[in-house]
Enzyme design. Structure first.
Site, PDB file in Angstrom:
ATOM      1  N   CYS A   1       0.773  -1.447  -0.014  1.00 13.89           N
ATOM      2  CA  CYS A   1      -0.030   0.022   0.058  1.00 13.89           C
ATOM      3  C   CYS A   1       0.893   1.368   0.062  1.00 13.89           C
ATOM      4  O   CYS A   1       1.438   1.584  -0.915  1.00 13.89           O
ATOM      5  CB  CYS A   1      -1.010   0.006   1.206  1.00 13.89           C
TER       6      CYS A   1
ATOM      7  N   GLU B   1      -0.795  -8.645   5.098  1.00 12.10           N
ATOM      8  CA  GLU B   1      -0.309  -8.651   6.663  1.00 12.10           C
ATOM      9  C   GLU B   1      -1.553  -8.804   7.551  1.00 12.10           C
ATOM     10  O   GLU B   1      -1.395  -9.017   8.868  1.00 12.10           O
ATOM     11  CB  GLU B   1       0.664  -7.743   6.790  1.00 12.10           C
TER      12      GLU B   1
ATOM     13  N   HIS C   1      -3.393  -5.760   1.333  1.00 12.38           N
ATOM     14  CA  HIS C   1      -2.580  -5.862   2.596  1.00 12.38           C
ATOM     15  C   HIS C   1      -2.631  -7.427   3.197  1.00 12.38           C
ATOM     16  O   HIS C   1      -3.389  -7.746   3.801  1.00 12.38           O
ATOM     17  CB  HIS C   1      -3.484  -5.078   3.749  1.00 12.38           C
TER      18      HIS C   1
END
Lengths: 226, 84
Positions: free
Chosen positions: A88, A199, A197
């Site tokens: 991002c 994560e 994302h």
């Protein structure tokens, strides 16, 4: 296996990126934006530039972070082959650093968007995607206001011809990205930028899937083989 | 005190959602007749004394290296501000 995770002023997902490294079996090493020096990255097997709004997104997303002291160490290391993943805002920093081609611009529909996004992983010989199978479809959290990937037609053609589109949006193009591009890599495959994302998708009960984990296990496996 | 003005605009082929939003808002105000609105950035770089050629050269370097991103933006002009 030690993976550096940079915190810029305004980074938001550095904590989650560290947690993802830990859940993948690695040791996260916090790096601060003001850190510098030749030895800063010694002993690290990779670096993650996390999501957020570094320097308040002032000027352009990632434009100020690109000139931070820590990037002064990361840019030459990445050019020399150190695995670097930009997520991002981290993707924006990599584009501003010219480690990746193109740029990220405001979503075509003008709104910040947060959704669970289906992707297809198209390049699996990068440092960060080797634990996927080519063409694998994954569900990954997406949240951005300026996630539209743009580059001139010649650059887009070159990325396609060289197989450097790492991930593509499926079903919905959430931000107007050219050719549905969600992530790209450099030619060597050690530097990857990704708008969604992974994560946030590494632990049961948190996020829509566990599909993010292979990004982090991939780089650890590469470190073992190296 | 002199000032160098740097104007940066999104490239013509790059979609400009901010300019579009401004254009829509103008229509709601009844201020119409504009076929397109595009939004750019202006930087004012002040120096001690008059704007010299050397100051202009530094401003051009600033415009290329930091104030604009050549992938998506054009530096439209770098010039000394006219005296008030």
């Amino acid at each position: 296996m030690r993976i550096g995770v940079v915190t810029f002023p305004g980074s938001l997902d550095d904590g989650d990126a560290q947690r993802a490294v830990r859940l993948a079996g690695g040791e996260p090493v916090p790096l601060w934006h003001a850190d510098s020096g030749d030895t800063l990255l010694h002993g690290l097997d990779g670096v993650i530039l996390p999501g957020g709004f570094s320097y308040g997104d002032y000027l352009r997303c990632g434009a100020i972070a690109r000139f931070s002291p820590v990037m002064g160490a990361i840019i030459p290391a990445a050019q020399a082959g150190l695995p670097v993943l930009g997520i991002c805002n981290g993707f924006q920093v990599l584009c501003e650093s010219h480690l990746l081609p193109g740029a990220l611009v405001r979503n075509d529909h003008q709104q910040f968007l947060c959704r669970d996004q289906l992707l297809r992983i198209e390049r699996t010989d990068t440092a960060w995607t080797s634990d996927f199978t080519p063409g694998q479809e994954v569900l990954i959290a997406l949240k951005n206001g300026e996630g539209g990937y743009v580059a001139d037609e010649a650059t887009l053609d070159e990325l396609e011809a060289e197989g450097r589109v790492v991930a593509r949006y499926l079903e919905v193009n959430p931000n107007g990205s050219r050719r549905d591009i969600a992530g790209v890599s450099n030619a060597r495959g050690n530097v990857v930028g990704l708008m969604p994302h992974p994560e946030h998708c590494v632990e049961a009960g948190f996020g829509p899937s566990l599909d993010g984990l292979p990004f982090f296990t991939s780089v650890l496996r590469q470190a073992v083989l190296a | 005190m002199g000032t160098v003005i740097v104007d940066v605009m999104p490239k013509p082929e790059i979609l400009d959602p901010q300019g579009q939003a401004v254009g829509h808002a103008l229509g709601k105000l009844g201020i119409d007749g504009f076929t397109e609105v595009r939004q750019g950035k202006r930087f004012a770089l002040s120096v001690d004394g008059e704007v010299t050629e050397e100051a202009l050269a530094r401003a051009r370097e600033a415009a290329e290296r930091l104030l604009s991103n050549p992938v998506i933006e054009d530096v439209v002009s770098v010039r000394a501000e006219a005296d008030a």
